[in-house]
Design a protein around this motif. Sequence first.
Motif, PDB file in Angstrom:
ATOM      1  N   ASP A   1     -20.452  42.773 -32.489  1.00  0.00           N
ATOM      2  CA  ASP A   1     -21.250  41.804 -32.094  1.00  0.00           C
ATOM      3  C   ASP A   1     -21.377  41.353 -30.290  1.00  0.00           C
ATOM      4  O   ASP A   1     -22.436  40.661 -30.153  1.00  0.00           O
ATOM      5  N   VAL A   2     -20.265  41.958 -30.415  1.00  0.00           N
ATOM      6  CA  VAL A   2     -20.011  41.779 -29.327  1.00  0.00           C
ATOM      7  C   VAL A   2     -20.647  43.248 -28.043  1.00  0.00           C
ATOM      8  O   VAL A   2     -21.829  42.687 -26.976  1.00  0.00           O
ATOM      9  N   ARG A   3     -21.506  44.731 -28.858  1.00  0.00           N
ATOM     10  CA  ARG A   3     -21.868  45.310 -28.424  1.00  0.00           C
ATOM     11  C   ARG A   3     -23.265  44.851 -27.896  1.00  0.00           C
ATOM     12  O   ARG A   3     -23.889  44.957 -26.938  1.00  0.00           O
TER      13      ARG A   3
ATOM     14  N   ALA B   1     -24.392  41.338 -28.102  1.00  0.00           N
ATOM     15  CA  ALA B   1     -24.357  40.311 -27.074  1.00  0.00           C
ATOM     16  C   ALA B   1     -24.694  41.650 -25.892  1.00  0.00           C
ATOM     17  O   ALA B   1     -25.651  40.696 -25.070  1.00  0.00           O
ATOM     18  N   LEU B   2     -24.232  42.435 -25.658  1.00  0.00           N
ATOM     19  CA  LEU B   2     -24.731  43.459 -24.173  1.00  0.00           C
ATOM     20  C   LEU B   2     -25.624  43.566 -23.567  1.00  0.00           C
ATOM     21  O   LEU B   2     -26.116  43.838 -22.695  1.00  0.00           O
ATOM     22  N   THR B   3     -26.430  44.137 -25.259  1.00  0.00           N
ATOM     23  CA  THR B   3     -28.052  44.921 -24.557  1.00  0.00           C
ATOM     24  C   THR B   3     -28.827  44.030 -24.929  1.00  0.00           C
ATOM     25  O   THR B   3     -30.085  44.223 -24.740  1.00  0.00           O
ATOM     26  N   ALA B   4     -28.488  42.124 -25.438  1.00  0.00           N
ATOM     27  CA  ALA B   4     -29.820  41.277 -25.536  1.00  0.00           C
ATOM     28  C   ALA B   4     -30.328  41.129 -23.980  1.00  0.00           C
ATOM     29  O   ALA B   4     -29.874  40.749 -23.346  1.00  0.00           O
ATOM     30  N   GLU B   5     -31.436  40.758 -23.781  1.00  0.00           N
ATOM     31  CA  GLU B   5     -32.334  40.054 -22.858  1.00  0.00           C
ATOM     32  C   GLU B   5     -31.987  38.535 -22.899  1.00  0.00           C
ATOM     33  O   GLU B   5     -31.629  38.380 -21.714  1.00  0.00           O
ATOM     34  N   ARG B   6     -31.849  38.510 -23.740  1.00  0.00           N
ATOM     35  CA  ARG B   6     -31.967  36.407 -23.594  1.00  0.00           C
ATOM     36  C   ARG B   6     -30.574  36.384 -24.223  1.00  0.00           C
ATOM     37  O   ARG B   6     -30.402  37.213 -25.859  1.00  0.00           O
ATOM     38  N   LEU B   7     -29.438  35.379 -24.492  1.00  0.00           N
ATOM     39  CA  LEU B   7     -28.501  35.464 -25.127  1.00  0.00           C
ATOM     40  C   LEU B   7     -28.779  34.507 -25.957  1.00  0.00           C
ATOM     41  O   LEU B   7     -28.668  33.465 -25.966  1.00  0.00           O
ATOM     42  N   GLY B   8     -28.495  34.398 -27.641  1.00  0.00           N
ATOM     43  CA  GLY B   8     -27.806  33.650 -28.187  1.00  0.00           C
ATOM     44  C   GLY B   8     -26.880  33.195 -28.233  1.00  0.00           C
ATOM     45  O   GLY B   8     -25.678  33.447 -27.481  1.00  0.00           O
ATOM     46  N   LEU B   9     -27.364  31.759 -29.042  1.00  0.00           N
ATOM     47  CA  LEU B   9     -25.573  31.034 -29.032  1.00  0.00           C
ATOM     48  C   LEU B   9     -24.274  32.312 -29.918  1.00  0.00           C
ATOM     49  O   LEU B   9     -23.197  32.148 -29.505  1.00  0.00           O
ATOM     50  N   ASP B  10     -24.771  33.100 -30.770  1.00  0.00           N
ATOM     51  CA  ASP B  10     -23.861  33.890 -31.361  1.00  0.00           C
ATOM     52  C   ASP B  10     -23.349  34.811 -30.486  1.00  0.00           C
ATOM     53  O   ASP B  10     -21.875  34.986 -30.515  1.00  0.00           O
ATOM     54  N   ASP B  11     -24.388  35.265 -29.435  1.00  0.00           N
ATOM     55  CA  ASP B  11     -23.650  36.355 -28.590  1.00  0.00           C
ATOM     56  C   ASP B  11     -23.384  36.097 -27.897  1.00  0.00           C
ATOM     57  O   ASP B  11     -22.235  36.381 -27.869  1.00  0.00           O
ATOM     58  N   PHE B  12     -23.304  34.516 -27.290  1.00  0.00           N
ATOM     59  CA  PHE B  12     -22.011  33.949 -26.017  1.00  0.00           C
ATOM     60  C   PHE B  12     -20.984  33.850 -27.290  1.00  0.00           C
ATOM     61  O   PHE B  12     -20.284  33.459 -26.219  1.00  0.00           O
ATOM     62  N   ALA B  13     -20.815  33.423 -28.194  1.00  0.00           N
ATOM     63  CA  ALA B  13     -19.464  33.245 -28.661  1.00  0.00           C
ATOM     64  C   ALA B  13     -18.631  34.242 -28.806  1.00  0.00           C
ATOM     65  O   ALA B  13     -17.754  34.470 -28.284  1.00  0.00           O
ATOM     66  N   ALA B  14     -19.907  35.531 -28.940  1.00  0.00           N
ATOM     67  CA  ALA B  14     -18.938  36.806 -29.339  1.00  0.00           C
ATOM     68  C   ALA B  14     -18.485  37.275 -27.929  1.00  0.00           C
ATOM     69  O   ALA B  14     -17.261  37.821 -27.229  1.00  0.00           O
ATOM     70  N   LEU B  15     -19.149  37.252 -26.768  1.00  0.00           N
ATOM     71  CA  LEU B  15     -18.570  37.222 -25.276  1.00  0.00           C
ATOM     72  C   LEU B  15     -17.431  36.615 -24.773  1.00  0.00           C
ATOM     73  O   LEU B  15     -16.863  36.915 -23.942  1.00  0.00           O
ATOM     74  N   LEU B  16     -17.068  35.268 -25.530  1.00  0.00           N
ATOM     75  CA  LEU B  16     -15.914  34.445 -25.626  1.00  0.00           C
ATOM     76  C   LEU B  16     -15.006  35.303 -26.155  1.00  0.00           C
ATOM     77  O   LEU B  16     -13.820  35.012 -25.968  1.00  0.00           O
ATOM     78  N   SER B  17     -14.921  35.755 -27.506  1.00  0.00           N
ATOM     79  CA  SER B  17     -13.787  36.207 -27.923  1.00  0.00           C
ATOM     80  C   SER B  17     -13.035  37.170 -27.476  1.00  0.00           C
ATOM     81  O   SER B  17     -13.548  37.665 -26.755  1.00  0.00           O
ATOM     82  N   PRO B  18     -11.630  37.242 -28.092  1.00  0.00           N
ATOM     83  CA  PRO B  18     -11.243  37.740 -28.205  1.00  0.00           C
ATOM     84  C   PRO B  18     -11.555  39.637 -27.891  1.00  0.00           C
ATOM     85  O   PRO B  18     -11.309  40.212 -27.563  1.00  0.00           O
TER      86      PRO B  18
ATOM     87  N   GLN C   1     -14.140  45.174 -23.557  1.00  0.00           N
ATOM     88  CA  GLN C   1     -15.855  45.349 -22.872  1.00  0.00           C
ATOM     89  C   GLN C   1     -15.513  44.500 -21.572  1.00  0.00           C
ATOM     90  O   GLN C   1     -16.706  44.270 -21.558  1.00  0.00           O
ATOM     91  N   LEU C   2     -14.770  44.438 -21.196  1.00  0.00           N
ATOM     92  CA  LEU C   2     -14.426  43.355 -20.445  1.00  0.00           C
ATOM     93  C   LEU C   2     -15.429  44.013 -18.812  1.00  0.00           C
ATOM     94  O   LEU C   2     -16.437  43.263 -18.630  1.00  0.00           O
ATOM     95  N   GLU C   3     -15.128  45.208 -18.915  1.00  0.00           N
ATOM     96  CA  GLU C   3     -15.850  45.855 -17.173  1.00  0.00           C
ATOM     97  C   GLU C   3     -17.062  45.861 -17.829  1.00  0.00           C
ATOM     98  O   GLU C   3     -17.906  45.588 -16.503  1.00  0.00           O
ATOM     99  N   ALA C   4     -17.548  46.076 -19.551  1.00  0.00           N
ATOM    100  CA  ALA C   4     -19.186  46.139 -19.172  1.00  0.00           C
ATOM    101  C   ALA C   4     -19.542  44.484 -18.952  1.00  0.00           C
ATOM    102  O   ALA C   4     -20.968  44.588 -18.432  1.00  0.00           O
ATOM    103  N   MET C   5     -18.853  43.935 -19.340  1.00  0.00           N
ATOM    104  CA  MET C   5     -19.859  42.328 -19.581  1.00  0.00           C
ATOM    105  C   MET C   5     -20.003  42.419 -16.856  1.00  0.00           C
ATOM    106  O   MET C   5     -20.102  41.535 -17.092  1.00  0.00           O
ATOM    107  N   ALA C   6     -18.517  42.707 -17.046  1.00  0.00           N
ATOM    108  CA  ALA C   6     -18.320  42.304 -14.949  1.00  0.00           C
ATOM    109  C   ALA C   6     -19.683  43.332 -14.848  1.00  0.00           C
ATOM    110  O   ALA C   6     -20.395  42.680 -13.553  1.00  0.00           O
TER     111      ALA C   6
END
Length: 375
Positions: A26-28, A30-47, A52-57
């Motif tokens: 789910d995190v991966r 979300a990291l390639t999504a052009e626009r985030l949905g709420l499930d993508d957002f939840a994935a990026l907030l999750s443990p 993947q913190l460096e990729a997020m940054a």
Amino acid sequence: MDFFDELQRHPLDGIRQRIAAATDADVRRALTAERLGLDDFAALLSPAAEPQLEAMARRAHQRTLQRFGRTILLYAPLYLSNECSNGCVYCGFSADNKIPRATLDLDTIEREARVLHDQGFRHILLVTGESPLRAGVDYVAAAAERLRPLFSSIAVEIFPCDTDGYRRLVESGVDGLTLYQETYDPALYDRMHRFGRKKDYRWRLGAPERGGDAGLRRIGIGSLLGLGEPRSEAFRTGLHALYLSKRYWRSHLSISFPRMRPADGGFQPLNPVSDRLFVQLICALRLLLPDCGLVLSTRESATLRDHLLPLGITQMSAGSCTAPGGYSGDGGEELHQFAIDDDRTPAEVAAMLRQRGYDPVWKDWDAAFLDRHAG
Ligand code: SF4
């Protein structure tokens, strides 16, 4: 339907489950999504997103460069009054804290403001507690009218007003509102706010909407990090920002990340937020809301602020003092709301920004332009 109603569609248990259930896949995605949905957002907030913190940054950095370039808006808070009739357990200005109280008169306010003006600031944030008798809407409006010739943008971080109150402030020259919900969890909110007008969760939650209805050009929200469970608080902050950005698309929206600091009263954070989690929350909100301003105050250390810069921050306070009268020397140490951690001067912060390839912006807006073209 207001945001309170919208929030009822997202019960806390459901948000927590959504975050807890997120997987590496789910995190991966979300990291390639052009626009985030709420499930993508939840994935990026999750443990699950922690590895993947460096990729997020990196992605948060790219997004910010695309939308904002390498600019950081600098602003300074000006504390007008530390009188307060509320009982927030975490705040040094709480009514039952035995501290000296002060409400600045207009001449002192101008003296304070001139110190900031001389340092280069053209964006100012007027701050009060909640004391309708000593520092109500008329008082703040009079301060804004006095300061209007000195500043191109005046925002307020004060008690929630009704729509007419915000209109009065707009007429006096205020163009921005910052108002933190503190926590979006109603039960925790009730415990943290023991007495006073602020106890009314819904009245506070609706304030940014009333400000938008009154025509405020800048709206800032946030939750006080250290109170509620931080991942679900960030999720609801994101929901709030999405709601406001759709409904008040003419206003520029920003999110602040106030992390709890030592204050009089000795309250300890219920849910301390580590630096690593802090970074994750900022990146996730940047990726959900690419056009949103992200604000970092002097609550954070100089070192951390410098490192957080590339992750999506677009506005910073500098040289801040949290005591009424503190800039011109009329306010004592004991008047401070909380301790700040980055005590560099505005010039030093601006020099740091330039050294890192950023343009410090002291003025990105001029209300006088609108005045001249009004009517
Ligand atoms: S947080 Fe604001 S409302 Fe609460 S006690 Fe402090 S100044 Fe008053």
